[in-house]
Enzyme design. Structure first.
Site, PDB file in Angstrom:
ATOM      1  N   GLY A 162      18.852  14.805  -9.729  1.00  0.00           N
ATOM      2  CA  GLY A 162      18.678  15.900  -8.739  1.00  0.00           C
ATOM      3  C   GLY A 162      18.953  17.248  -9.533  1.00  0.00           C
ATOM      4  CB  CYS A 163      22.543  18.141 -10.370  1.00  0.00           C
ATOM      5  SG  CYS A 163      23.291  17.747  -8.814  1.00  0.00           S
ATOM      6  CB  THR A 164      19.183  16.930 -14.690  1.00  0.00           C
ATOM      7  OG1 THR A 164      20.657  16.337 -14.877  1.00  0.00           O
ATOM      8  CG2 THR A 164      18.531  17.178 -16.048  1.00  0.00           C
TER       9      THR A 164
END
Length: 184
Positions: free
Chosen positions: A74-76
């Site tokens: 998700g952060c990527t």
């Protein structure tokens, strides 16, 4: 020994569930807020350089976005959304600053692996999170996914459930409201 293994497995499952669910939870587009003073804190960036957010605010519109952990799905997706729209964001006068509880080394690896063209701040002690009022994910101490748009040193927009893949689009929508830019 068994207790430590069980605890490690439990924490790993909680982190994995939280990161996996962030891919499928409904994100908001945020909302304009009554302007209030943006936190004036400092931290080390991915290069180990001390950065004062107050100095960044002076340069124009600033998006400060929080993400749980560098180099997770998700952060990527969130970081790459901002990277891929970076030209549009900068044309709109928006500077981007990412913040997580990762250390400087993890932020540097994240920046290099995904060619991120913006500042990533390391906040392992949670000082920036606290100043912005960003809550930590229980048990693991990572930041919840949120975003703030700052103009003239004041927060003007807050997204309490920031999107992963639509983060850049959400911010650009805010900047161009009814054909009028918040820059005006």
């Amino acid at each position: 020994m068994k207790f430590k293994k069980l605890l490690l497995i439990l924490i790993t499952l909680i982190v994995a569930m939280g990161l996996f669910s962030s891919l499928f939870t409904h994100a908001s587009e945020g909302k304009l807020v009554d302007p209030y003073a943006a936190p004036k804190v400092e931290a080390q960036d991915q290069n180990g350089k001390t950065v004062k957010l107050e100095d960044i605010y002076l340069k124009g519109l600033t998006l400060v976005y929080f993400y749980p952990k560098a180099d997770t799905p998700g952060c990527t997706a969130q970081a790459c959304s901002l990277r891929d729209a970076y030209t549009d964001l900068t044309k709109a006068g928006i500077q981007v600053v990412g913040v997580s509880t990762d250390d400087v080394e993890a932020q540097k690896k994240f920046e290099k692996k995904y060619n991120l063209p913006f500042t990533l701040l390391a906040d392992p002690d949670g000082k920036i999170l606290k100043e912005f009022g960003v809550k930590k994910i229980p048990l693991v101490g990572m930041a919840t996914r949120q975003a703030f748009l700052i103009k003239d040193g004041k927060v003007i927009w807050h997204d309490a459930k920031a999107s992963t893949v639509e983060q850049a689009a959400d911010v650009l929508k805010v900047v161009q409201t009814d054909g009028k830019s918040v820059n005006q």
